[in-house]
Design a protein around this motif. Structure first.
Motif, PDB file in Angstrom:
ATOM      1  N   TYR A 123       0.836  -1.195   0.000  1.00  7.15           N
ATOM      2  CA  TYR A 123       0.000   0.000   0.000  1.00  7.15           C
ATOM      3  C   TYR A 123       0.877   1.253   0.000  1.00  7.15           C
ATOM      4  N   LEU A 124       0.283   2.342  -0.453  1.00  5.34           N
ATOM      5  CA  LEU A 124       0.904   3.650  -0.317  1.00  5.34           C
ATOM      6  C   LEU A 124      -0.175   4.598   0.183  1.00  5.34           C
ATOM      7  N   GLU A 125      -0.063   4.957   1.456  1.00  5.41           N
ATOM      8  CA  GLU A 125      -0.989   5.911   2.054  1.00  5.41           C
ATOM      9  C   GLU A 125      -0.434   7.303   1.797  1.00  5.41           C
ATOM     10  N   MET A 126      -1.212   8.126   1.114  1.00  2.00           N
ATOM     11  CA  MET A 126      -0.749   9.458   0.718  1.00  2.00           C
ATOM     12  C   MET A 126      -1.623  10.506   1.388  1.00  2.00           C
ATOM     13  N   ASN A 127      -1.009  11.334   2.215  1.00  2.00           N
ATOM     14  CA  ASN A 127      -1.719  12.387   2.928  1.00  2.00           C
ATOM     15  C   ASN A 127      -1.162  13.751   2.545  1.00  2.00           C
ATOM     16  N   LYS A 128      -1.932  14.784   2.845  1.00  2.00           N
ATOM     17  CA  LYS A 128      -1.504  16.167   2.549  1.00  2.00           C
ATOM     18  C   LYS A 128      -1.025  16.277   1.105  1.00  2.00           C
ATOM     19  N   LEU A 129      -1.808  15.768   0.190  1.00  2.00           N
ATOM     20  CA  LEU A 129      -1.421  15.739  -1.215  1.00  2.00           C
ATOM     21  C   LEU A 129      -1.292  17.147  -1.782  1.00  2.00           C
ATOM     22  N   LYS A 130      -0.331  17.291  -2.700  1.00  2.00           N
ATOM     23  CA  LYS A 130      -0.045  18.564  -3.347  1.00  2.00           C
ATOM     24  C   LYS A 130      -0.229  18.398  -4.855  1.00  2.00           C
ATOM     25  N   PRO A 131      -0.483  19.479  -5.576  1.00  2.00           N
ATOM     26  CA  PRO A 131      -0.606  19.378  -7.037  1.00  2.00           C
ATOM     27  C   PRO A 131       0.620  18.741  -7.681  1.00  2.00           C
ATOM     28  N   GLU A 132       1.784  18.966  -7.124  1.00  2.00           N
ATOM     29  CA  GLU A 132       3.004  18.380  -7.686  1.00  2.00           C
ATOM     30  C   GLU A 132       3.115  16.870  -7.470  1.00  2.00           C
ATOM     31  N   ASP A 133       2.190  16.297  -6.711  1.00  2.00           N
ATOM     32  CA  ASP A 133       2.129  14.836  -6.571  1.00  2.00           C
ATOM     33  C   ASP A 133       1.392  14.185  -7.736  1.00  2.00           C
ATOM     34  N   THR A 134       0.807  14.991  -8.609  1.00  2.00           N
ATOM     35  CA  THR A 134       0.081  14.464  -9.759  1.00  2.00           C
ATOM     36  C   THR A 134       1.022  13.678 -10.664  1.00  2.00           C
ATOM     37  N   ALA A 135       0.650  12.426 -10.927  1.00  2.00           N
ATOM     38  CA  ALA A 135       1.487  11.542 -11.745  1.00  2.00           C
ATOM     39  C   ALA A 135       0.789  10.198 -11.891  1.00  2.00           C
ATOM     40  N   VAL A 136       1.337   9.361 -12.761  1.00  2.00           N
ATOM     41  CA  VAL A 136       0.966   7.953 -12.778  1.00  2.00           C
ATOM     42  C   VAL A 136       1.872   7.246 -11.777  1.00  2.00           C
ATOM     43  N   TYR A 137       1.274   6.508 -10.862  1.00  2.00           N
ATOM     44  CA  TYR A 137       2.015   5.813  -9.824  1.00  2.00           C
ATOM     45  C   TYR A 137       2.138   4.333 -10.187  1.00  2.00           C
ATOM     46  N   TYR A 138       3.371   3.830 -10.100  1.00  2.00           N
ATOM     47  CA  TYR A 138       3.669   2.445 -10.454  1.00  2.00           C
ATOM     48  C   TYR A 138       4.247   1.719  -9.233  1.00  2.00           C
ATOM     49  N   CYS A 139       3.823   0.485  -9.050  1.00  2.00           N
ATOM     50  CA  CYS A 139       4.514  -0.354  -8.084  1.00  2.00           C
ATOM     51  C   CYS A 139       5.453  -1.283  -8.843  1.00  2.00           C
ATOM     52  N   GLY A 140       6.534  -1.644  -8.185  1.00  2.00           N
ATOM     53  CA  GLY A 140       7.519  -2.500  -8.811  1.00  2.00           C
ATOM     54  C   GLY A 140       8.098  -3.491  -7.823  1.00  2.00           C
ATOM     55  N   GLN A 141       8.639  -4.584  -8.366  1.00  2.00           N
ATOM     56  CA  GLN A 141       9.296  -5.580  -7.532  1.00  2.00           C
ATOM     57  C   GLN A 141      10.784  -5.296  -7.543  1.00  2.00           C
ATOM     58  N   GLY A 142      11.296  -4.911  -6.374  1.00  2.00           N
ATOM     59  CA  GLY A 142      12.698  -4.572  -6.247  1.00  2.00           C
ATOM     60  C   GLY A 142      12.879  -3.752  -4.993  1.00  2.00           C
ATOM     61  N   TYR A 143      14.111  -3.237  -4.797  1.00  2.00           N
ATOM     62  CA  TYR A 143      14.369  -2.447  -3.584  1.00  2.00           C
ATOM     63  C   TYR A 143      15.352  -1.337  -3.905  1.00  2.00           C
ATOM     64  N   GLY A 144      15.114  -0.170  -3.347  1.00  2.00           N
ATOM     65  CA  GLY A 144      16.015   0.953  -3.544  1.00  2.00           C
ATOM     66  C   GLY A 144      15.347   2.079  -4.291  1.00  2.00           C
ATOM     67  N   ASP A 145      16.167   3.099  -4.611  1.00  2.00           N
ATOM     68  CA  ASP A 145      15.623   4.312  -5.223  1.00  2.00           C
ATOM     69  C   ASP A 145      15.923   4.449  -6.705  1.00  2.00           C
ATOM     70  N   ARG A 146      16.424   3.391  -7.314  1.00  2.00           N
ATOM     71  CA  ARG A 146      16.699   3.437  -8.757  1.00  2.00           C
ATOM     72  C   ARG A 146      15.782   2.476  -9.501  1.00  2.00           C
ATOM     73  N   ALA A 147      15.141   2.956 -10.548  1.00  2.00           N
ATOM     74  CA  ALA A 147      14.207   2.134 -11.308  1.00  2.00           C
ATOM     75  C   ALA A 147      14.886   0.924 -11.931  1.00  2.00           C
ATOM     76  N   THR A 148      16.171   1.044 -12.206  1.00  2.00           N
ATOM     77  CA  THR A 148      16.912  -0.080 -12.814  1.00  2.00           C
ATOM     78  C   THR A 148      17.053  -1.263 -11.874  1.00  2.00           C
ATOM     79  N   GLU A 149      16.784  -1.054 -10.582  1.00  2.00           N
ATOM     80  CA  GLU A 149      16.856  -2.146  -9.600  1.00  2.00           C
ATOM     81  C   GLU A 149      15.557  -2.939  -9.519  1.00  2.00           C
ATOM     82  N   TYR A 150      14.572  -2.586 -10.330  1.00  2.00           N
ATOM     83  CA  TYR A 150      13.259  -3.217 -10.281  1.00  2.00           C
ATOM     84  C   TYR A 150      13.061  -4.078 -11.528  1.00  2.00           C
ATOM     85  N   ALA A 151      12.597  -5.321 -11.284  1.00  2.00           N
ATOM     86  CA  ALA A 151      12.479  -6.282 -12.382  1.00  2.00           C
ATOM     87  C   ALA A 151      11.099  -6.285 -13.020  1.00  2.00           C
ATOM     88  N   TYR A 152      10.062  -6.014 -12.244  1.00  2.00           N
ATOM     89  CA  TYR A 152       8.698  -6.074 -12.753  1.00  2.00           C
ATOM     90  C   TYR A 152       7.941  -4.817 -12.328  1.00  2.00           C
TER      91      TYR A 152
END
Length: 120
Positions: free
Chosen positions: A80-109
């Motif tokens: 889950y991702l609980e999102m509070n105090k949302l701001k206009p700059e949070d507008t985006a398509v949100y994706y979940c991925g299988q992996g760990y860390g802050d780089r998208a290249t570390e995610y396989a699916y």
């Protein structure tokens, strides 16, 4: 192979809240870490939050720290991702991925994404 399906996106006013879900199937859920990324139009996919297999260890982007909370329910193969105090700059398509860390290249699916729109 891991199949991921996000849900829970929508339109919300600034200051409001949303809860995203990501249901996983395929490999044993408790054997892998997961994360959330987001991508706004014309921008690269950016890290939001990540959680290890047990849920004990989490990490967040500075832009969402203190407002968003990542969690997982291994019995339901869901994060889950609980999102509070949302701001206009949070507008985006949100994706979940299988992996760990802050780089998208570390995610396989990746899931197909869910749109979050925050109006001012």
């Amino acid at each position: 192979q891991v199949h991921l399906v996000e849900s829970g996106g929508g339109l919300v006013q600034a200051g409001g809240s949303l809860r995203l879900s990501c249901a996983a199937s395929g490999r044993t859920f408790t054997t892998y870490a997961m994360g959330w990324f987001r991508q706004a139009p014309g921008k690269e996919r950016e890290f939001v939050a990540t959680i290890n297999w047990s849920g004990v260890n989490t990490a967040y982007a500075d832009s969402v720290k203190g407002r968003f909370t990542i969690s997982r329910e291994n019995g339901k193969n869901t994060i889950y991702l609980e999102m509070n105090k949302l701001k206009p700059e949070d507008t985006a398509v949100y994706y979940c991925g299988q992996g760990y860390g802050d780089r998208a290249t570390e995610y396989a699916y990746w899931g197909q994404g869910t749109q979050v729109t925050v109006s001012s």
